[in-house]
Design a protein around this motif. Structure first.
Motif, PDB file in Angstrom:
ATOM      1  N   ASN A 191      19.742   2.949   2.214  1.00 39.85           N
ATOM      2  CA  ASN A 191      19.085   3.954   1.377  1.00 39.85           C
ATOM      3  C   ASN A 191      19.284   3.601  -0.094  1.00 39.85           C
ATOM      4  O   ASN A 191      20.382   3.280  -0.518  1.00 39.85           O
ATOM      5  CB  ASN A 191      19.646   5.344   1.653  1.00 39.85           C
ATOM      6  N   SER A 192      18.196   3.657  -0.858  1.00 41.33           N
ATOM      7  CA  SER A 192      18.316   3.235  -2.255  1.00 41.33           C
ATOM      8  C   SER A 192      17.178   3.785  -3.101  1.00 41.33           C
ATOM      9  O   SER A 192      16.185   4.274  -2.587  1.00 41.33           O
ATOM     10  CB  SER A 192      18.303   1.707  -2.338  1.00 41.33           C
ATOM     11  N   GLY A 193      17.350   3.656  -4.400  1.00 41.47           N
ATOM     12  CA  GLY A 193      16.284   3.954  -5.348  1.00 41.47           C
ATOM     13  C   GLY A 193      15.445   2.706  -5.536  1.00 41.47           C
ATOM     14  O   GLY A 193      15.895   1.591  -5.290  1.00 41.47           O
ATOM     15  N   ILE A 194      14.213   2.887  -5.950  1.00 43.31           N
ATOM     16  CA  ILE A 194      13.326   1.750  -6.178  1.00 43.31           C
ATOM     17  C   ILE A 194      12.641   1.894  -7.531  1.00 43.31           C
ATOM     18  O   ILE A 194      12.481   2.993  -8.047  1.00 43.31           O
ATOM     19  CB  ILE A 194      12.253   1.622  -5.078  1.00 43.31           C
TER      20      ILE A 194
ATOM     21  N   LYS B 153     -23.302   5.339 -15.818  1.00 47.18           N
ATOM     22  CA  LYS B 153     -22.253   6.338 -16.058  1.00 47.18           C
ATOM     23  C   LYS B 153     -21.688   6.912 -14.756  1.00 47.18           C
ATOM     24  O   LYS B 153     -20.844   7.772 -14.772  1.00 47.18           O
ATOM     25  CB  LYS B 153     -22.751   7.490 -16.941  1.00 47.18           C
ATOM     26  N   LYS B 154     -22.163   6.480 -13.606  1.00 45.05           N
ATOM     27  CA  LYS B 154     -21.620   6.913 -12.317  1.00 45.05           C
ATOM     28  C   LYS B 154     -20.525   5.953 -11.853  1.00 45.05           C
ATOM     29  O   LYS B 154     -19.581   6.353 -11.214  1.00 45.05           O
ATOM     30  CB  LYS B 154     -22.715   6.982 -11.249  1.00 45.05           C
ATOM     31  N   TRP B 155     -20.692   4.667 -12.141  1.00 45.80           N
ATOM     32  CA  TRP B 155     -19.719   3.650 -11.738  1.00 45.80           C
ATOM     33  C   TRP B 155     -18.741   3.407 -12.872  1.00 45.80           C
ATOM     34  O   TRP B 155     -19.122   3.355 -14.029  1.00 45.80           O
ATOM     35  CB  TRP B 155     -20.422   2.347 -11.362  1.00 45.80           C
ATOM     36  N   ASN B 156     -17.483   3.258 -12.539  1.00 46.81           N
ATOM     37  CA  ASN B 156     -16.434   3.089 -13.528  1.00 46.81           C
ATOM     38  C   ASN B 156     -15.557   1.904 -13.142  1.00 46.81           C
ATOM     39  O   ASN B 156     -15.095   1.817 -12.006  1.00 46.81           O
ATOM     40  CB  ASN B 156     -15.592   4.374 -13.582  1.00 46.81           C
ATOM     41  N   PHE B 157     -15.346   0.996 -14.063  1.00 44.84           N
ATOM     42  CA  PHE B 157     -14.430  -0.118 -13.874  1.00 44.84           C
ATOM     43  C   PHE B 157     -13.129   0.243 -14.584  1.00 44.84           C
ATOM     44  O   PHE B 157     -13.151   0.815 -15.659  1.00 44.84           O
ATOM     45  CB  PHE B 157     -15.020  -1.387 -14.498  1.00 44.84           C
ATOM     46  N   PHE B 158     -11.983  -0.064 -13.982  1.00 42.03           N
ATOM     47  CA  PHE B 158     -10.728   0.194 -14.665  1.00 42.03           C
ATOM     48  C   PHE B 158      -9.710  -0.897 -14.363  1.00 42.03           C
ATOM     49  O   PHE B 158      -9.759  -1.564 -13.345  1.00 42.03           O
ATOM     50  CB  PHE B 158     -10.149   1.576 -14.302  1.00 42.03           C
ATOM     51  N   GLY B 159      -8.813  -1.061 -15.309  1.00 39.36           N
ATOM     52  CA  GLY B 159      -7.654  -1.934 -15.146  1.00 39.36           C
ATOM     53  C   GLY B 159      -6.431  -1.126 -15.526  1.00 39.36           C
ATOM     54  O   GLY B 159      -6.506  -0.262 -16.395  1.00 39.36           O
ATOM     55  N   GLN B 160      -5.296  -1.354 -14.855  1.00 37.04           N
ATOM     56  CA  GLN B 160      -4.117  -0.543 -15.155  1.00 37.04           C
ATOM     57  C   GLN B 160      -2.828  -1.341 -15.038  1.00 37.04           C
ATOM     58  O   GLN B 160      -2.748  -2.315 -14.322  1.00 37.04           O
ATOM     59  CB  GLN B 160      -4.057   0.684 -14.247  1.00 37.04           C
ATOM     60  N   LEU B 161      -1.840  -0.881 -15.809  1.00 41.19           N
ATOM     61  CA  LEU B 161      -0.474  -1.384 -15.754  1.00 41.19           C
ATOM     62  C   LEU B 161       0.453  -0.180 -15.796  1.00 41.19           C
ATOM     63  O   LEU B 161       0.239   0.742 -16.573  1.00 41.19           O
ATOM     64  CB  LEU B 161      -0.158  -2.280 -16.964  1.00 41.19           C
ATOM     65  N   GLY B 162       1.484  -0.190 -14.960  1.00 44.07           N
ATOM     66  CA  GLY B 162       2.389   0.943 -14.965  1.00 44.07           C
ATOM     67  C   GLY B 162       3.710   0.643 -14.284  1.00 44.07           C
ATOM     68  O   GLY B 162       3.899  -0.401 -13.667  1.00 44.07           O
ATOM     69  N   VAL B 163       4.619   1.588 -14.430  1.00 42.04           N
ATOM     70  CA  VAL B 163       5.937   1.492 -13.805  1.00 42.04           C
ATOM     71  C   VAL B 163       6.362   2.901 -13.389  1.00 42.04           C
ATOM     72  O   VAL B 163       5.953   3.894 -13.993  1.00 42.04           O
ATOM     73  CB  VAL B 163       6.967   0.843 -14.766  1.00 42.04           C
ATOM     74  N   GLY B 164       7.157   2.973 -12.345  1.00 41.32           N
ATOM     75  CA  GLY B 164       7.624   4.269 -11.875  1.00 41.32           C
ATOM     76  C   GLY B 164       8.933   4.126 -11.113  1.00 41.32           C
ATOM     77  O   GLY B 164       9.569   3.073 -11.135  1.00 41.32           O
ATOM     78  N   PHE B 165       9.310   5.181 -10.458  1.00 37.09           N
ATOM     79  CA  PHE B 165      10.564   5.194  -9.717  1.00 37.09           C
ATOM     80  C   PHE B 165      10.362   5.948  -8.414  1.00 37.09           C
ATOM     81  O   PHE B 165       9.393   6.687  -8.244  1.00 37.09           O
ATOM     82  CB  PHE B 165      11.668   5.848 -10.539  1.00 37.09           C
ATOM     83  N   GLY B 166      11.269   5.726  -7.498  1.00 39.47           N
ATOM     84  CA  GLY B 166      11.177   6.412  -6.216  1.00 39.47           C
ATOM     85  C   GLY B 166      12.427   6.194  -5.398  1.00 39.47           C
ATOM     86  O   GLY B 166      13.466   5.762  -5.912  1.00 39.47           O
ATOM     87  N   SER B 167      12.314   6.462  -4.115  1.00 41.69           N
ATOM     88  CA  SER B 167      13.450   6.354  -3.220  1.00 41.69           C
ATOM     89  C   SER B 167      12.974   5.908  -1.844  1.00 41.69           C
ATOM     90  O   SER B 167      11.880   6.258  -1.418  1.00 41.69           O
ATOM     91  CB  SER B 167      14.151   7.708  -3.111  1.00 41.69           C
ATOM     92  N   VAL B 168      13.812   5.130  -1.171  1.00 40.45           N
ATOM     93  CA  VAL B 168      13.566   4.727   0.214  1.00 40.45           C
ATOM     94  C   VAL B 168      14.739   5.224   1.039  1.00 40.45           C
ATOM     95  O   VAL B 168      15.899   4.962   0.708  1.00 40.45           O
ATOM     96  CB  VAL B 168      13.445   3.196   0.360  1.00 40.45           C
ATOM     97  N   LEU B 169      14.442   5.964   2.096  1.00 39.90           N
ATOM     98  CA  LEU B 169      15.473   6.493   2.984  1.00 39.90           C
ATOM     99  C   LEU B 169      15.226   5.966   4.393  1.00 39.90           C
ATOM    100  O   LEU B 169      14.115   6.061   4.905  1.00 39.90           O
ATOM    101  CB  LEU B 169      15.448   8.020   2.999  1.00 39.90           C
TER     102      LEU B 169
ATOM    103  N   THR C 289       9.413   6.674   2.136  1.00 40.45           N
ATOM    104  CA  THR C 289       9.355   6.211   0.750  1.00 40.45           C
ATOM    105  C   THR C 289       8.557   7.221  -0.055  1.00 40.45           C
ATOM    106  O   THR C 289       7.491   7.651   0.363  1.00 40.45           O
ATOM    107  CB  THR C 289       8.674   4.827   0.671  1.00 40.45           C
ATOM    108  N   PHE C 290       9.076   7.602  -1.226  1.00 46.61           N
ATOM    109  CA  PHE C 290       8.362   8.537  -2.083  1.00 46.61           C
ATOM    110  C   PHE C 290       8.710   8.250  -3.535  1.00 46.61           C
ATOM    111  O   PHE C 290       9.733   7.653  -3.831  1.00 46.61           O
ATOM    112  CB  PHE C 290       8.674   9.993  -1.724  1.00 46.61           C
ATOM    113  N   GLY C 291       7.829   8.685  -4.451  1.00 46.04           N
ATOM    114  CA  GLY C 291       8.092   8.470  -5.866  1.00 46.04           C
ATOM    115  C   GLY C 291       6.913   8.832  -6.751  1.00 46.04           C
ATOM    116  O   GLY C 291       5.944   9.460  -6.322  1.00 46.04           O
ATOM    117  N   LEU C 292       7.000   8.404  -8.005  1.00 46.38           N
ATOM    118  CA  LEU C 292       6.028   8.713  -9.048  1.00 46.38           C
ATOM    119  C   LEU C 292       5.831   7.471  -9.911  1.00 46.38           C
ATOM    120  O   LEU C 292       6.806   6.833 -10.317  1.00 46.38           O
ATOM    121  CB  LEU C 292       6.554   9.868  -9.911  1.00 46.38           C
ATOM    122  N   ILE C 293       4.574   7.123 -10.185  1.00 45.30           N
ATOM    123  CA  ILE C 293       4.245   5.980 -11.046  1.00 45.30           C
ATOM    124  C   ILE C 293       3.402   6.480 -12.214  1.00 45.30           C
ATOM    125  O   ILE C 293       2.434   7.221 -12.017  1.00 45.30           O
ATOM    126  CB  ILE C 293       3.457   4.895 -10.288  1.00 45.30           C
TER     127      ILE C 293
END
Length: 155
Positions: free
Chosen positions: A137-140, A104-120, A88-92
């Motif tokens: 085999n398909s795209g994801i 300033k050393k500790w960082n809190f984060f929240g994220q939302l995202g979408v990407g694509f990839g492939s499963v072979l 499985t490989f891809g990019l988000i």
């Protein structure tokens, strides 16, 4: 003893998954991050870790665009009675909100995202008819959502 060592490794992988090499969050800056995900399959006694390098660009002091690459290989699948391996490989691409704690050393984060990839899927035995496995085999489409904590090693 073997199970204790495996559990210890899993805990190390979880702690490693929060590691970030970055400067202070500031508009116009880029940072490189490295995150990992522990992988456990109790049924097949499989342990591992998928590692994701990431690149982040700050569009404001708190908001950033984050790009993660991912790649993972796992064996132990049986498809139509054929032992198979998946790759499985891809990019988000994600939008992240970052907020530093008082040090300033500790960082809190929240994220939302979408990407694509492939499963072979490939049979482990090369003498097997690949068409019995290859039809899977398909795209994801990959979604990214969550919160996390990072520690900055440098200023």
């Amino acid at each position: 003893m073997r199970k204790l060592i495996k559990t210890g490794l899993i805990i190390l992988f979880v702690l490693y998954s929060f590691t970030q090499f970055a400067q202070e969050s500031q508009k116009g800056r880029m940072k490189i991050s490295l995150s990992g995900i522990p992988l456990i399959n109790w049924n097949y006694d499989y342990y591992g870790c998928a590692v994701k390098p990431g690149f982040e660009y700050f569009i404001t002091d708190h908001f950033s665009i984050h790009r993660d690459l991912f790649y993972h290989i796992q064996s132990g699948y049986f498809i139509s009675g054929i032992e198979s391996r998946s790759s499985t490989f891809g990019l988000i691409t994600s939008v992240r909100y970052n907020n530093s704690f008082s040090t300033k050393k500790w960082n809190f984060f929240g994220q939302l995202g979408v990407g694509f990839g492939s499963v072979l899927y490939r049979p482990i035995d090369d003498n097997v008819d690949k068409s019995k496995v290859g039809w899977l085999n398909s795209g994801i489409i990959a979604y990214s959502a969550g919160v996390g904590v990072g520690y900055r090693f440098t200023k």
